[in-house]
Design a protein around this motif. Structure first.
Motif, PDB file in Angstrom:
ATOM      1  N   ALA A 170     -30.811 -34.672 -38.667  1.00 38.38           N
ATOM      2  CA  ALA A 170     -31.238 -33.161 -38.230  1.00 38.38           C
ATOM      3  C   ALA A 170     -32.245 -32.695 -39.687  1.00 38.38           C
ATOM      4  O   ALA A 170     -32.107 -33.434 -40.698  1.00 38.38           O
ATOM      5  CB  ALA A 170     -30.307 -32.393 -37.848  1.00 38.38           C
ATOM      6  N   LYS A 171     -33.160 -31.843 -39.066  1.00 39.73           N
ATOM      7  CA  LYS A 171     -33.928 -31.291 -40.227  1.00 39.73           C
ATOM      8  C   LYS A 171     -33.739 -29.955 -40.130  1.00 39.73           C
ATOM      9  O   LYS A 171     -33.610 -29.215 -39.105  1.00 39.73           O
ATOM     10  CB  LYS A 171     -35.374 -31.668 -40.224  1.00 39.73           C
ATOM     11  N   PHE A 172     -33.426 -29.185 -41.208  1.00 40.41           N
ATOM     12  CA  PHE A 172     -33.466 -27.732 -41.335  1.00 40.41           C
ATOM     13  C   PHE A 172     -34.691 -27.140 -42.074  1.00 40.41           C
ATOM     14  O   PHE A 172     -34.792 -27.577 -43.305  1.00 40.41           O
ATOM     15  CB  PHE A 172     -32.208 -27.101 -42.298  1.00 40.41           C
ATOM     16  N   LYS A 173     -35.493 -26.318 -41.519  1.00 42.52           N
ATOM     17  CA  LYS A 173     -36.733 -26.211 -42.029  1.00 42.52           C
ATOM     18  C   LYS A 173     -37.521 -27.335 -42.676  1.00 42.52           C
ATOM     19  O   LYS A 173     -38.068 -27.294 -43.964  1.00 42.52           O
ATOM     20  CB  LYS A 173     -36.797 -24.941 -43.010  1.00 42.52           C
ATOM     21  N   GLY A 174     -37.561 -28.531 -41.898  1.00 42.01           N
ATOM     22  CA  GLY A 174     -38.021 -29.609 -42.630  1.00 42.01           C
ATOM     23  C   GLY A 174     -37.354 -30.672 -43.439  1.00 42.01           C
ATOM     24  O   GLY A 174     -37.753 -31.424 -43.836  1.00 42.01           O
ATOM     25  N   GLU A 175     -36.204 -29.877 -44.134  1.00 43.50           N
ATOM     26  CA  GLU A 175     -35.291 -30.632 -45.065  1.00 43.50           C
ATOM     27  C   GLU A 175     -34.459 -31.473 -44.236  1.00 43.50           C
ATOM     28  O   GLU A 175     -33.807 -30.973 -43.112  1.00 43.50           O
ATOM     29  CB  GLU A 175     -34.573 -29.545 -46.034  1.00 43.50           C
ATOM     30  N   PRO A 176     -34.114 -32.973 -44.548  1.00 41.54           N
ATOM     31  CA  PRO A 176     -33.328 -33.566 -43.822  1.00 41.54           C
ATOM     32  C   PRO A 176     -31.803 -33.473 -44.248  1.00 41.54           C
ATOM     33  O   PRO A 176     -31.317 -32.838 -45.326  1.00 41.54           O
ATOM     34  CB  PRO A 176     -33.640 -35.056 -44.534  1.00 41.54           C
ATOM     35  N   CYS A 177     -30.890 -33.314 -43.093  1.00 41.25           N
ATOM     36  CA  CYS A 177     -29.513 -33.133 -43.390  1.00 41.25           C
ATOM     37  C   CYS A 177     -28.925 -34.415 -43.637  1.00 41.25           C
ATOM     38  O   CYS A 177     -27.877 -34.716 -42.615  1.00 41.25           O
ATOM     39  CB  CYS A 177     -28.908 -32.462 -42.144  1.00 41.25           C
ATOM     40  N   ALA A 178     -29.291 -35.038 -44.501  1.00 40.18           N
ATOM     41  CA  ALA A 178     -28.657 -36.382 -44.691  1.00 40.18           C
ATOM     42  C   ALA A 178     -28.664 -36.517 -46.549  1.00 40.18           C
ATOM     43  O   ALA A 178     -29.500 -36.246 -47.034  1.00 40.18           O
ATOM     44  CB  ALA A 178     -29.513 -37.907 -44.342  1.00 40.18           C
ATOM     45  N   ALA A 179     -27.580 -36.926 -46.611  1.00 42.36           N
ATOM     46  CA  ALA A 179     -27.616 -36.945 -48.377  1.00 42.36           C
ATOM     47  C   ALA A 179     -26.381 -37.755 -48.772  1.00 42.36           C
ATOM     48  O   ALA A 179     -25.237 -38.221 -48.304  1.00 42.36           O
ATOM     49  CB  ALA A 179     -27.202 -35.360 -49.074  1.00 42.36           C
ATOM     50  N   TRP A 180     -26.575 -38.299 -50.089  1.00 39.82           N
ATOM     51  CA  TRP A 180     -25.844 -39.198 -50.644  1.00 39.82           C
ATOM     52  C   TRP A 180     -24.685 -38.216 -51.610  1.00 39.82           C
ATOM     53  O   TRP A 180     -25.294 -37.074 -52.711  1.00 39.82           O
ATOM     54  CB  TRP A 180     -26.483 -40.133 -51.865  1.00 39.82           C
ATOM     55  N   LEU A 181     -23.493 -38.337 -51.354  1.00 39.83           N
ATOM     56  CA  LEU A 181     -22.509 -37.270 -52.092  1.00 39.83           C
ATOM     57  C   LEU A 181     -21.783 -37.907 -53.235  1.00 39.83           C
ATOM     58  O   LEU A 181     -21.030 -36.965 -53.640  1.00 39.83           O
ATOM     59  CB  LEU A 181     -21.774 -36.671 -50.864  1.00 39.83           C
ATOM     60  N   GLY A 182     -21.587 -38.962 -53.077  1.00 38.29           N
ATOM     61  CA  GLY A 182     -20.654 -39.784 -54.347  1.00 38.29           C
ATOM     62  C   GLY A 182     -20.364 -40.903 -53.779  1.00 38.29           C
ATOM     63  O   GLY A 182     -20.910 -41.569 -52.939  1.00 38.29           O
ATOM     64  N   THR A 183     -19.633 -41.696 -54.781  1.00 29.10           N
ATOM     65  CA  THR A 183     -19.034 -43.173 -54.575  1.00 29.10           C
ATOM     66  C   THR A 183     -17.889 -43.145 -53.606  1.00 29.10           C
ATOM     67  O   THR A 183     -17.518 -42.061 -52.932  1.00 29.10           O
ATOM     68  CB  THR A 183     -18.552 -43.384 -56.050  1.00 29.10           C
ATOM     69  N   ASP A 184     -17.434 -44.244 -53.190  1.00 31.47           N
ATOM     70  CA  ASP A 184     -16.615 -44.752 -52.183  1.00 31.47           C
ATOM     71  C   ASP A 184     -16.178 -43.712 -51.184  1.00 31.47           C
ATOM     72  O   ASP A 184     -16.980 -43.518 -50.155  1.00 31.47           O
ATOM     73  CB  ASP A 184     -15.392 -45.060 -52.920  1.00 31.47           C
ATOM     74  N   GLY A 185     -15.336 -42.967 -51.176  1.00 30.27           N
ATOM     75  CA  GLY A 185     -14.860 -42.074 -50.095  1.00 30.27           C
ATOM     76  C   GLY A 185     -15.502 -40.662 -49.977  1.00 30.27           C
ATOM     77  O   GLY A 185     -14.949 -40.132 -49.049  1.00 30.27           O
ATOM     78  N   ALA A 186     -16.236 -40.258 -50.923  1.00 33.71           N
ATOM     79  CA  ALA A 186     -16.782 -39.169 -50.989  1.00 33.71           C
ATOM     80  C   ALA A 186     -17.621 -38.446 -49.525  1.00 33.71           C
ATOM     81  O   ALA A 186     -17.325 -37.414 -48.858  1.00 33.71           O
ATOM     82  CB  ALA A 186     -18.068 -38.895 -51.908  1.00 33.71           C
ATOM     83  N   MET A 201     -21.860 -29.189 -54.075  1.00 31.90           N
ATOM     84  CA  MET A 201     -21.853 -28.435 -53.100  1.00 31.90           C
ATOM     85  C   MET A 201     -22.868 -27.812 -52.570  1.00 31.90           C
ATOM     86  O   MET A 201     -23.145 -27.397 -51.121  1.00 31.90           O
ATOM     87  CB  MET A 201     -20.705 -27.109 -53.650  1.00 31.90           C
ATOM     88  N   PRO A 202     -23.870 -27.233 -53.233  1.00 34.00           N
ATOM     89  CA  PRO A 202     -25.163 -26.890 -52.620  1.00 34.00           C
ATOM     90  C   PRO A 202     -25.770 -27.807 -51.546  1.00 34.00           C
ATOM     91  O   PRO A 202     -26.067 -27.511 -50.756  1.00 34.00           O
ATOM     92  CB  PRO A 202     -25.937 -26.801 -53.701  1.00 34.00           C
ATOM     93  N   VAL A 203     -25.619 -29.113 -51.814  1.00 36.96           N
ATOM     94  CA  VAL A 203     -26.227 -30.277 -51.102  1.00 36.96           C
ATOM     95  C   VAL A 203     -25.545 -30.203 -49.755  1.00 36.96           C
ATOM     96  O   VAL A 203     -25.938 -30.230 -48.692  1.00 36.96           O
ATOM     97  CB  VAL A 203     -26.467 -31.485 -51.715  1.00 36.96           C
ATOM     98  N   ILE A 204     -24.137 -30.330 -49.910  1.00 36.35           N
ATOM     99  CA  ILE A 204     -23.203 -30.339 -48.772  1.00 36.35           C
ATOM    100  C   ILE A 204     -23.390 -29.113 -47.827  1.00 36.35           C
ATOM    101  O   ILE A 204     -23.643 -29.264 -46.548  1.00 36.35           O
ATOM    102  CB  ILE A 204     -21.685 -30.413 -49.134  1.00 36.35           C
ATOM    103  N   ALA A 205     -23.703 -27.902 -48.437  1.00 32.55           N
ATOM    104  CA  ALA A 205     -23.936 -26.553 -47.556  1.00 32.55           C
ATOM    105  C   ALA A 205     -25.143 -26.918 -46.990  1.00 32.55           C
ATOM    106  O   ALA A 205     -25.293 -26.487 -45.520  1.00 32.55           O
ATOM    107  CB  ALA A 205     -23.959 -25.342 -48.155  1.00 32.55           C
ATOM    108  N   LYS A 206     -26.308 -27.461 -47.550  1.00 33.30           N
ATOM    109  CA  LYS A 206     -27.629 -27.748 -47.071  1.00 33.30           C
ATOM    110  C   LYS A 206     -27.557 -28.492 -45.784  1.00 33.30           C
ATOM    111  O   LYS A 206     -28.140 -28.373 -44.633  1.00 33.30           O
ATOM    112  CB  LYS A 206     -28.438 -28.189 -47.956  1.00 33.30           C
ATOM    113  N   ILE A 207     -26.640 -29.777 -45.996  1.00 35.10           N
ATOM    114  CA  ILE A 207     -26.763 -30.669 -44.892  1.00 35.10           C
ATOM    115  C   ILE A 207     -26.004 -30.339 -43.688  1.00 35.10           C
ATOM    116  O   ILE A 207     -25.943 -31.012 -42.682  1.00 35.10           O
ATOM    117  CB  ILE A 207     -26.547 -32.362 -45.536  1.00 35.10           C
ATOM    118  N   TRP A 208     -25.438 -29.211 -43.905  1.00 32.87           N
ATOM    119  CA  TRP A 208     -24.451 -28.832 -42.834  1.00 32.87           C
ATOM    120  C   TRP A 208     -25.294 -27.474 -41.953  1.00 32.87           C
ATOM    121  O   TRP A 208     -24.713 -27.280 -40.951  1.00 32.87           O
ATOM    122  CB  TRP A 208     -22.969 -28.127 -43.171  1.00 32.87           C
ATOM    123  N   ARG A 209     -26.368 -27.407 -42.294  1.00 32.24           N
ATOM    124  CA  ARG A 209     -27.191 -26.126 -41.852  1.00 32.24           C
ATOM    125  C   ARG A 209     -27.644 -26.641 -40.403  1.00 32.24           C
ATOM    126  O   ARG A 209     -28.136 -25.845 -39.738  1.00 32.24           O
ATOM    127  CB  ARG A 209     -28.321 -25.874 -42.831  1.00 32.24           C
TER     128      ARG A 209
END
Ligand code: NDP
Length: 474
Positions: A163-179, A355-363
């Motif tokens: 999904a995109k929020f104002k053009g920003e993709p709602c997908a991100a790498w959040l950390g290793t293994d189970g993150a 955390m800011p990225v997590i909030a962003k990809i949930w928008r």
């Protein structure tokens, strides 16, 4: 034949939609399903996207169809089927190939799979996907856990389909293994709390104010244009407005009040407890679903005690205003808990969760998407929510405005006998959190009395015992 960019196993509801989404974004995709007939049906229904789909009828064929290092998404039922699928894939994959579990896995399984596969030279990604069928087809929120290198290999495809929020993709790498799977689990835990609080407010409107589904739908529809604007409020309004084709009655009135659950809510609570982070609103929501499931017992208890909800009187507009703000305040407290659990896990598992990225990809894309998440993203981005979302200046202002309404609503609901477990837990959490001098001085005294556990004094360093005398300890 041109190699596929990516592979996918499991053409059920989520897998088939995700595969079509990938093809639609211009990527060639190789697909495999345990039951071949489902692969045939998928290809038949792929329409204009058919040319970008490579149907495979064995794992060997699947591996041969993908450009190495091969990323393969597994979208089958969570649990044992995933382990079986991974075991089968091991035989056909080579070093650096990337196995991606996109189902709702327990992050502890993901961590185990990550290290098991690493020892055989393969890479594992645990990927949380939210947004249901519609999201999978047109843009989900995607939470990735794995090595940064493996993320780079799949980043282009995953950001394209998200999904995109104002053009920003709602997908991100959040950390290793189970993150990624951990964050998806907490997303679902928050979703439980969000849904439960909405249901509690519906209960007050239905039983306390005596409103019908259509009237309540109007209220939610109105709220969706304001601070509560979110997917869950939007669908609540739609659900309440819908009629049952069979009886012509509002569909919500003919649905049995027994909620199902698949485990992510429970996992959120278990992990919060393990980490020692209070997640009381989420716990209350999970418990409410459990209580809802013992329908016969509830009917018997209603006979024993009487279960009616008294009418709530007062100025209707003022009540509705309070209910809107109460839901808003409860929601903030529940999110604060969810983010606090993620923050605790981030330290425990060395994930460094952004955390800011997590909030962003949930928008956008996911089930809990809302306008408020944009404000949360800003608060985390500005660093003001480092200890707790409730401490971010923007949220201090919002809660200052909203918590009196939450207090009034919880009080009226308690008085009327309308259960509000998640809202009242949220309020109790907020009140406990902001109480500089609490009451656990008494707990410490009791612990010292019966167990000689000792206590700290407000006027000195060290461990002390109380003057309990000979009746104490035992
Ligand atoms: P479906 O029931 O629609 O599809 C299940 C798929 O799993 C089918 O392709 C099935 O193959 C395959 N499968 C089942 N058991 C095995 C096995 N032992 N070995 C190989 N393949 C197997 O499920 P969903 O698409 O709804 O869910 C898939 C995953 O996505 C789950 O982890 C779910 O929790 C998660 N998820 C679901 C969401 C939703 O809204 N539905 C949202 C987000 C995540 P076959 O055709 O042979 O039976």
């Amino acid at each position: 034949m041109e190699k596929a960019e990516i592979g996918l196993i499991g053409l059920g509801t989520m897998g088939s939609n995700l595969a079509l989404n990938i093809a639609e974004k211009g990527h060639r995709i190789a697909v495999f399903n345990r039951t071949a007939a489902r692969t045939d049906a998928f290809v038949e229904n792929a329409g204009a996207l058919r040319d970008r789909v490579v149907p495979c009828y064995s794992l060997e064929e699947l591996a041969a169809a993908i450009r190495p290092p091969r990323p393969i998404i597994i979208m089958v039922l969570a649990g044992k089927p995933v382990d079986e699928q991974i075991a089968a894939l091991r035989g056909v994959l080579s070093a650096n190939d990337i196995v991606i579990d996109a189902g709702n896995a327990n992050f502890r399984d993901t961590m185990r799979r990550f290290s098991e596969l690493a020892s055989s030279g393969l890479t594992f990604i645990g990927m949380g996907v939210s947004g249901g069928e519609e999201g999978a087809r047109h843009g989900p929120s995607i939470m990735v856990g794995g090595t940064e290198e493996s993320w780079k290999r799949v980043e282009k495809v995953l950001t394209a389909i998200s999904a995109k929020f104002k053009g920003e993709p709602c997908a991100a790498w959040l950390g290793t293994d189970g993150a990624g799977h951990f964050v998806k689990t907490i997303h679902n835990g928050i979703e439980y709390a969000d849904m439960q609080m909405i249901a509690e407010i519906y209960g007050i409107l239905r039983d306390g104010l005596g409103m019908g589904p259509k009237e309540i739908a109007e209220v939610f529809s109105q709220w969706n244009t304001g601070r509560l604007n979110s997917y869950l409020i939007e669908i609540t309004a739609k659900v309440l407005a819908a009629d049952d084709p069979k009886t012509g009655k509002p569909v919500v009135d003919i649905i049995l009040d027994r909620a199902g659950q698949k485990g992510t809510g429970k996992w959120s609570v278990i992990e919060a407890q393990q980490l020692g982070i209070p997640a009381t609103a989420i716990e209350a929501a999970v418990a409410a679903r459990v209580l809802s499931s013992i329908k016969d017992e509830r009917l018997a208890a209603e006979k024993a005690y009487g279960g009616g909800v008294s009418k709530i009187s007062g100025d209707r507009d003022a009540l509705l205003g309070d209910l809107e703000l109460a839901l808003f305040a409860g929601k903030i407290a529940a999110y604060a808990q969810g983010f606090a659990v993620m923050s605790g896990a981030s330290k425990e598992f060395n994930w460094n969760l952004p955390m800011p990225v997590i909030a962003k990809i949930w928008r956008a894309g996911c089930i809990i998407r809302s306008q408020l998440l944009d404000t949360m993203a800003e608060a985390f981005g500005a660093g003001g929510a480092a200890t707790n979302l409730l401490m971010a200046p923007a949220f201090v202002s919002l809660m200052q405005e909203a918590h009196p309404s939450l207090r009034r609503v919880v009080a009226s609901a308690a008085e009327a006998g309308s259960p509000v477990p998640a809202l009242s837990s949220a309020l109790a959490y907020f009140d406990s959190y902001r109480q500089g001098r609490g009451t656990s001085n008494l707990i410490q005294a009791q612990r010292d009395f019966f167990g000689a556990h000792g206590f700290e004094r407000i006027d000195g360093q060290g461990a002390f015992h109380g003057p309990w005398g000979s009746g104490a300890a035992g």
